[in-house]
Design an enzyme around this catalytic site. Structure first.
Site, PDB file in Angstrom:
ATOM      1  N   MET A   7      -2.676  -0.592  -1.616  1.00  0.00           N
ATOM      2  CA  MET A   7      -1.912  -1.145  -0.489  1.00  0.00           C
ATOM      3  C   MET A   7      -0.559  -0.448  -0.368  1.00  0.00           C
ATOM      4  SD  MET A   7      -2.915  -5.175  -0.957  1.00  0.00           S
ATOM      5  CE  MET A   7      -2.273  -5.694   0.639  1.00  0.00           C
ATOM      6  N   SER A   8      -0.422   0.320   0.697  1.00  0.00           N
ATOM      7  CA  SER A   8       0.802   1.109   0.885  1.00  0.00           C
ATOM      8  C   SER A   8       1.933   0.282   1.461  1.00  0.00           C
ATOM      9  CB  SER A   8       0.508   2.263   1.844  1.00  0.00           C
ATOM     10  OG  SER A   8       0.212   1.729   3.126  1.00  0.00           O
ATOM     11  N   CYS A 101      -3.556  14.291  -2.692  1.00  0.00           N
ATOM     12  CA  CYS A 101      -3.287  12.936  -3.195  1.00  0.00           C
ATOM     13  C   CYS A 101      -4.582  12.133  -3.275  1.00  0.00           C
ATOM     14  CB  CYS A 101      -2.266  12.234  -2.290  1.00  0.00           C
ATOM     15  SG  CYS A 101      -1.902  10.539  -2.787  1.00  0.00           S
ATOM     16  N   CYS A 193       4.774  11.987   2.915  1.00  0.00           N
ATOM     17  CA  CYS A 193       5.466  10.788   2.471  1.00  0.00           C
ATOM     18  C   CYS A 193       6.629  11.106   1.545  1.00  0.00           C
ATOM     19  CB  CYS A 193       4.494   9.822   1.805  1.00  0.00           C
ATOM     20  SG  CYS A 193       3.879  10.357   0.191  1.00  0.00           S
TER      21      CYS A 193
END
Lengths: 352, 403
Positions: A7-8, A101, A193
């Protein structure tokens, strides 16, 4: 199943977690702390690694009534994503850190730890479909993220779950609002990010020492000027070449190629960007062996599509394009599709 | 659920809940002169007297606040400003390496914004500050020292300091001593006057009172510059309308908790000793951090918080252990500081000389007034398989890094 939902703090991963839970799985939410020194507040539409994002994720987990933890993956992220990203640019290539990633963090370090701790799968908010281990494009063509997942192996896919693959982004937002998730209207995150400023050149210049080289006209061989380092260039780039004089024919010039050893950057006209063949390395392949025709390849996250045929080797894919592509940069991934099905991927080593 | 995290916060005592809810129904600002105000003032002052009596302070020495963080900030910053105003040479702030962040970060802020020199006193292998270490520092720099702050009992490993001995050393050099006693009051005998400390922080929610109420005990003769300016309600050192219900509840909790200390210390130590012995029986290479369970008394009280069991489990990540225990409905803590919930190796353990890997693989079980033998049984039953699984996870991560 016991499912770990990554969960970002964004709307997609929150709805993915909700759907996994609603499907009857035992879901635990985990926020990945990817920065050793996270900013307190999110800046703009970039990044997902601030304390504010972590709190958004926790709040969503609370609403979904699932346990929530933060996993510190900052060291692994630095070693497996940020450092190779810098090294690739320094070597004159153009990396895709999101893909790295997924390959090294979400479906490797996180998945391994999750499996060791008793979980069966990792669920994310990626837009892609996964049926019986077969990865396909998402139903929402604008949000499809199968490209950045194309690098996953069969074993990784066997333990992955993408609950949003059949939905449109607008439906996901509406669902988030219906479920009372505060992130329903949160802006989408873009770009890289770990570079919240969006200034990739500035980020690289802080990390790669200047190593000057020549800017050379690919047609005439004339030296047009000097540059500060190959990390400042990407194949297909038009702006920021630092050329004071226009080309003799008055047309724009583009980066055609980067020679890492001599640090020579070749520039030339747009049509010289066109390539019709790719050689690649580090393949991941789910399709038949030998020569596979009638496929579509994609060479960057958005666009860059062409019909092709692919010859599959153990150490790479030899790609012959049915129509030329422009701006194909070594270091990017080529993902091979048959219809909407991902057959595999590889890293582009050279073009011709 | 098995709640073994009383050092984080402990359930309110029934007497405190009763006093709290009863007082919540009444109107009245203690600063008002009418009947309702006088009634509120009486409630607050009686509560202040109760707190003072329980901890060996004068009522006028009880500065009501919102809790440990405010008390620590007021003491560290307020004493620094006051002492420096008296003599501009006094810019050294001496704190122990194992302080809570409310003290450490306040002192670091003084260093980065107010011209202070931060001096961090080392601790020994059990996490204790020795009077000798303080003497060495003050012998060299006593004239330039604004204050000393050393906690009474450590929140992570439970180590109790010789506050009386430290205060004596500080006073030899004319330096005031503040002690963060947030974990101590209600857990072991605390007598402010006898300790010699000049300032002492306590908070309600660690001893059965409400969150958001606490006090800084500040000696009558101590001067302290306020953090919060306004009505000057508390000795002109702290402003803000007094929380009548909270203060009444705090007093009820302090009174009950302090009265129960002699009995509670014996009961909790017995449960804790049983927990530690059986955890180590289940995980033979686990080690206890901090003071040995049979260590001699400090200032007439236990050398270690009676409810504290802090252990390292080699080959494990603390946050894996925490998550797996949570899934078994065992609630405990890694005891370390969190940023965005990210576990960092504890500065307390690192200061004690524990290596980073062992520091990351540590858990704090803290027992309190509602703990039972069944809680101990539950934790002991869960720990073996949990440690085994957490080890598997870390071993796998190690293989991949190595490959």
């Amino acid at each position: 199943m016991r499912v770990l939902a990554a969960m970002s703090g964004g709307v997609d991963s929150a709805v993915a977690a909700a759907r996994a839970r609603e499907a009857g799985h035992e879901v635990v939410g985990v926020h990945l702390a990817l920065s050793a020194r996270p900013a307190t507040m999110r800046e703009g539409a970039r990044g997902c690694c601030s304390v504010e994002d972590s709190r958004d994720a926790r709040r969503c987990a609370d609403v979904l009534d699932i346990p929530f933890y933060v996993w510190d993956m900052a060291d692994r992220f630095r070693e497996d994503v940020i450092e190779p990203f810098v090294a690739e640019y320094a070597a004159g290539r153009t990396p895709n850190p999101c893909l790295r990633c997924n390959e090294k963090i979400k479906f490797s370090a996180v998945l391994d730890r999750a499996r060791a701790l008793g979980f069966d799968a990792v669920a994310t908010g990626h837009y892609a479909r996964l049926d019986d281990g077969v990865l396909r494009r998402a139903a929402d063509p604008d949000k499809d993220q199968s490209y950045v997942l194309g690098v996953l192996t069969a074993d990784q896919l066997a333990h992955a779950m993408f609950p949003l693959g059949d939905s449109l982004k607008s439906e996901v937002r509406a669902e988030a609002a219906r479920r009372g998730l505060v992130v329903a209207e949160k802006p989408d995150s873009h770009d890289i990010c770990f570079i919240p400023s969006g200034d990739t050149r500035g980020f690289l210049s802080d990390r790669v020492p200047d190593a000057p080289g020549e800017l050379v006209d690919a047609v005439s061989g004339a030296v047009l000027g000097e540059h500060g380092g190959v990390q400042n260039f990407t194949v297909g780039q038009r702006h920021g070449l630092g050329l004071s004089r226009p080309a003799p024919d008055g047309r724009p010039r583009y980066v055609l190629g980067i020679e890492p050893v001599s640090r020579q950057v070749r520039v030339g006209p747009a049509e010289a960007l066109e390539v019709t063949a790719l050689t690649t390395e580090t393949p991941v392949w789910h399709g038949p062996r030998g020569v596979v025709g009638d496929v579509t390849v994609q060479v960057r996250a958005h666009g860059g599509l062409a019909p092709a045929s692919v010859e599959v080797h153990d150490d790479g894919l030899a790609v012959t394009l049915g129509a030329p592509l422009r701006g194909v940069a070594p270091g990017q991934a080529v993902v091979v599709y048959h219809g909407d099905r991902v057959l595999g991927s590889a890293t582009i080593a050279a073009t011709s | 659920m098995t709640y073994l995290d009383h050092a984080a916060t402990t359930p309110m005592l029934p007497v405190a809940v009763a006093a709290y809810t009863e007082a919540l129904g009444r109107v009245g600002n203690p600063s008002s002169l009418h009947t309702a105000g006088r009634r509120a003032r009486r409630d607050v002052e009686e509560a202040r007297e109760t707190i003072a009596a329980a901890v060996g302070a004068l009522p006028t020495e009880v500065v009501l606040s919102t809790g440990g963080t405010e008390g620590d900030n007021l003491a560290v910053k307020g004493l620094y400003w006051a002492r420096r105003a008296q003599d501009p040479r006094r810019t050294r702030v001496v704190v122990s390496a194992v302080e809570h962040h409310a003290v450490l970060d306040a002192a670091e802020w003084l260093a980065s914004h107010e011209g202070a020199t931060l001096v961090v006193l080392p601790v020994d292998a059990v996490g204790r500050v020795t009077p000798e270490a303080l003497r060495a520092e003050l012998a060299a720099h006593g004239d330039a020292t604004a204050l000393v702050s050393v906690m009474w009992a450590n929140n992570e490993v439970g180590t109790v300091n010789d506050v009386r001995g430290l205060a004596e050393v500080a006073h030899e050099f004319g330096v005031p001593l503040h002690t963060d006693a947030v974990q101590a009051v209600g857990s072991l005998p605390v007598d402010f006057a006898a300790s010699g400390a000049d300032a002492l922080s306590l908070t309600g929610h660690k001893l059965g009172g409400p969150v958001g109420v606490g006090a800084l005990l500040l000696r009558r003769d101590a001067t302290c510059v306020p953090l919060l300016h306004g009505g000057g309600q508390e000795r002109d050192v702290r402003s803000g309308t007094l929380d009548v219900a909270g203060t009444v509840a705090l007093a009820a909790a302090v009174h009950a908790a302090v009265e129960a200390v002699p009995r509670r210390v014996v009961e909790l130590a017995a449960l804790r000793d049983d927990l530690v012995a059986r955890l180590i029986e289940a995980v033979p290479d686990a080690t206890l951090n901090g003071v040995p369970l049979d260590a001699p008394a400090v200032n007439g009280g236990p050398a270690r918080l009676a409810g504290n069991a802090h252990l390292s489990f080699p080959g494990c990540e603390g946050d894996s252990l925490l998550m797996l225990l949570d899934a078994h409905e065992i609630e405990c803590s890694t005891g370390s500081a969190c940023t965005a919930g990210v576990a960092r190796p504890s500065h307390v353990l690192l200061a004690m000389g524990v290596d980073e890997a062992a520091a990351r693989g540590s858990l704090r079980f803290s027992l309190g007034h509602s703990s039972t033998a069944a809680d101990v049984d539950a934790a002991v039953a869960a720990i073996g398989p949990v440690v085994e699984r957490a080890r598997g996870a870390l071993a796998r991560a190690g293989e991949r890094v190595g490959s």
